[in-house]
Design a protein around this motif. Structure first.
Motif, short mmCIF file in Angstrom:
data_model
loop_
_atom_site.label_atom_id
_atom_site.label_comp_id
_atom_site.label_asym_id
_atom_site.label_seq_id
_atom_site.Cartn_x
_atom_site.Cartn_y
_atom_site.Cartn_z
N ALA A 62 0.84 -1.19 0.00
CA ALA A 62 0.00 0.00 0.00
C ALA A 62 0.88 1.24 0.00
O ALA A 62 1.81 1.36 0.80
N GLY A 63 0.63 2.14 -0.91
CA GLY A 63 1.44 3.34 -1.06
C GLY A 63 2.56 3.16 -2.06
O GLY A 63 3.17 4.13 -2.47
N GLY A 64 2.83 1.92 -2.45
CA GLY A 64 3.85 1.66 -3.45
C GLY A 64 3.34 2.02 -4.84
O GLY A 64 2.14 2.21 -5.06
N ALA A 65 4.26 2.09 -5.79
CA ALA A 65 3.91 2.54 -7.14
C ALA A 65 2.90 1.62 -7.81
O ALA A 65 1.94 2.09 -8.44
N LEU A 66 3.08 0.31 -7.71
CA LEU A 66 2.18 -0.62 -8.38
C LEU A 66 0.80 -0.62 -7.73
O LEU A 66 -0.23 -0.59 -8.42
N HIS A 67 0.77 -0.60 -6.42
CA HIS A 67 -0.51 -0.54 -5.69
C HIS A 67 -1.25 0.74 -6.03
O HIS A 67 -2.46 0.72 -6.29
N THR A 68 -0.54 1.85 -6.06
CA THR A 68 -1.16 3.14 -6.39
C THR A 68 -1.69 3.14 -7.81
O THR A 68 -2.76 3.69 -8.09
N ALA A 69 -0.96 2.51 -8.74
CA ALA A 69 -1.41 2.44 -10.13
C ALA A 69 -2.70 1.63 -10.24
O ALA A 69 -3.59 1.98 -11.03
N VAL A 70 -2.82 0.57 -9.45
CA VAL A 70 -4.06 -0.23 -9.46
C VAL A 70 -5.22 0.61 -8.92
O VAL A 70 -6.31 0.63 -9.50
N VAL A 71 -5.00 1.32 -7.83
CA VAL A 71 -6.05 2.17 -7.26
C VAL A 71 -6.45 3.26 -8.26
O VAL A 71 -7.64 3.54 -8.45
N ASP A 72 -5.47 3.85 -8.95
CA ASP A 72 -5.78 4.86 -9.96
C ASP A 72 -6.62 4.28 -11.09
O ASP A 72 -7.52 4.94 -11.62
N ALA A 73 -6.33 3.03 -11.48
CA ALA A 73 -7.12 2.38 -12.52
C ALA A 73 -8.56 2.16 -12.04
O ALA A 73 -9.51 2.33 -12.81
N LEU A 74 -8.73 1.82 -10.77
CA LEU A 74 -10.07 1.63 -10.22
C LEU A 74 -10.84 2.95 -10.16
O LEU A 74 -12.07 2.97 -10.30
N LYS A 75 -10.12 4.04 -9.98
CA LYS A 75 -10.78 5.36 -9.92
C LYS A 75 -11.26 5.82 -11.29
O LYS A 75 -11.97 6.81 -11.38
N GLU A 76 -10.89 5.10 -12.34
CA GLU A 76 -11.36 5.44 -13.69
C GLU A 76 -12.66 4.72 -14.05
O GLU A 76 -13.22 4.96 -15.10
N ILE A 77 -13.13 3.83 -13.17
CA ILE A 77 -14.36 3.08 -13.42
C ILE A 77 -15.50 3.78 -12.69
O ILE A 77 -15.45 3.95 -11.47
N TYR A 78 -16.52 4.17 -13.44
CA TYR A 78 -17.65 4.89 -12.85
C TYR A 78 -18.88 4.00 -12.79
O TYR A 78 -19.12 3.18 -13.69
N ASP A 79 -19.64 4.16 -11.73
CA ASP A 79 -20.92 3.49 -11.63
C ASP A 79 -21.84 4.13 -12.67
O ASP A 79 -21.93 5.35 -12.74
N PRO A 80 -22.53 3.34 -13.49
CA PRO A 80 -23.34 3.93 -14.55
C PRO A 80 -24.55 4.72 -14.05
O PRO A 80 -25.06 5.59 -14.75
N GLU A 81 -25.01 4.43 -12.84
CA GLU A 81 -26.18 5.12 -12.31
C GLU A 81 -25.82 6.31 -11.43
O GLU A 81 -26.63 7.20 -11.21
N ILE A 82 -24.59 6.30 -10.89
CA ILE A 82 -24.15 7.36 -9.99
C ILE A 82 -22.87 7.95 -10.57
O ILE A 82 -21.94 7.22 -10.84
N PRO A 83 -22.78 9.25 -10.79
CA PRO A 83 -21.61 9.84 -11.46
C PRO A 83 -20.37 9.96 -10.56
O PRO A 83 -19.77 11.02 -10.44
N VAL A 84 -20.02 8.86 -9.90
CA VAL A 84 -18.86 8.83 -9.01
C VAL A 84 -18.11 7.54 -9.29
O VAL A 84 -18.73 6.50 -9.55
N ASN A 85 -16.78 7.58 -9.22
CA ASN A 85 -16.02 6.35 -9.48
C ASN A 85 -16.23 5.35 -8.34
O ASN A 85 -16.57 5.72 -7.22
N ILE A 86 -16.01 4.08 -8.67
CA ILE A 86 -16.35 3.02 -7.71
C ILE A 86 -15.44 3.02 -6.48
O ILE A 86 -15.85 2.56 -5.42
N TYR A 87 -14.24 3.57 -6.61
CA TYR A 87 -13.34 3.63 -5.46
C TYR A 87 -13.85 4.66 -4.45
O TYR A 87 -13.96 4.37 -3.26
N GLU A 88 -14.16 5.86 -4.91
CA GLU A 88 -14.67 6.92 -4.02
C GLU A 88 -16.07 6.59 -3.51
O GLU A 88 -16.48 7.04 -2.44
N LEU A 89 -16.80 5.80 -4.29
CA LEU A 89 -18.14 5.40 -3.88
C LEU A 89 -18.10 4.41 -2.73
O LEU A 89 -19.08 4.19 -2.04
N GLY A 90 -16.94 3.80 -2.49
CA GLY A 90 -16.78 2.87 -1.38
C GLY A 90 -17.10 1.44 -1.77
O GLY A 90 -17.32 0.60 -0.89
N LEU A 91 -17.13 1.15 -3.07
CA LEU A 91 -17.42 -0.22 -3.51
C LEU A 91 -16.20 -1.12 -3.45
O LEU A 91 -16.33 -2.34 -3.48
#
Length: 147
Positions: free
Chosen positions: A46-75
């Motif tokens: 956690a906090g390493g470059a590869l872990h951060t890159a995975v989290v950043d990739a997850l932040k690019e996925i948005y819930d289609p019904e809610i205009p927030v990415n799934i990471y910030e949404l708490g999914l």
């Protein structure tokens, strides 16, 4: 109780401080601490470059019904990355009957596997603990006007 006072005509001026008269400065006790370089994070932790890159990739996925990415949404409940490049993502959906229940885990797997350095991704869809709005980040709440 009485206060005694004394009358004086003048007071001697104390000598001015001079740099030459100062004692040699002691070594700063923080100098060793401040000079130490931080240890390199393992890229998969956690906090390493590869872990951060995975989290950043997850932040690019948005819930289609809610205009927030799934990471910030708490999914996303947990992200683990091994030093061999295997990722494990534990996630949930807003409800078990969510219309993207079949496609969302596949999209998460595809996006995480696209991160350079990730060889394999295992997505674990869980329902316990169930998702509720308290799992959203403050950024998500602000975006949805809930703050």
């Amino acid at each position: 109780m009485s206060i005694e006072t004394e009358q004086v005509d003048s007071v001697a001026v104390p000598p001015r401080a001079r740099v030459e008269d100062a004692e040699p400065r002691q070594r700063d006790y923080l100098s060793g601490f401040l000079a130490k370089q931080p240890e390199a994070d393992a890229p998969h932790e956690a906090g390493g470059a590869l872990h951060t890159a995975v989290v950043d990739a997850l932040k690019e996925i948005y819930d289609p019904e809610i205009p927030v990415n799934i990471y910030e949404l708490g999914l996303i409940y947990n992200v683990e990355v091994t030093d061999a490049g295997a990722a494990a993502v534990t996630m949930t959906l807003t409800t078990p009957h969510c219309p993207v229940a079949e496609s969302m885990p596949g999209e998460v797997e595809m996006r995480v596997c696209a991160v350079p350095g990730i060889a394999y991704c295992d997505v674990n869809l869980v329902w316990d603990p169930p998702w509720d709005p308290s799992k959203m980040s403050d950024e998500a709440r602000l975006e949805l006007g809930m703050l």
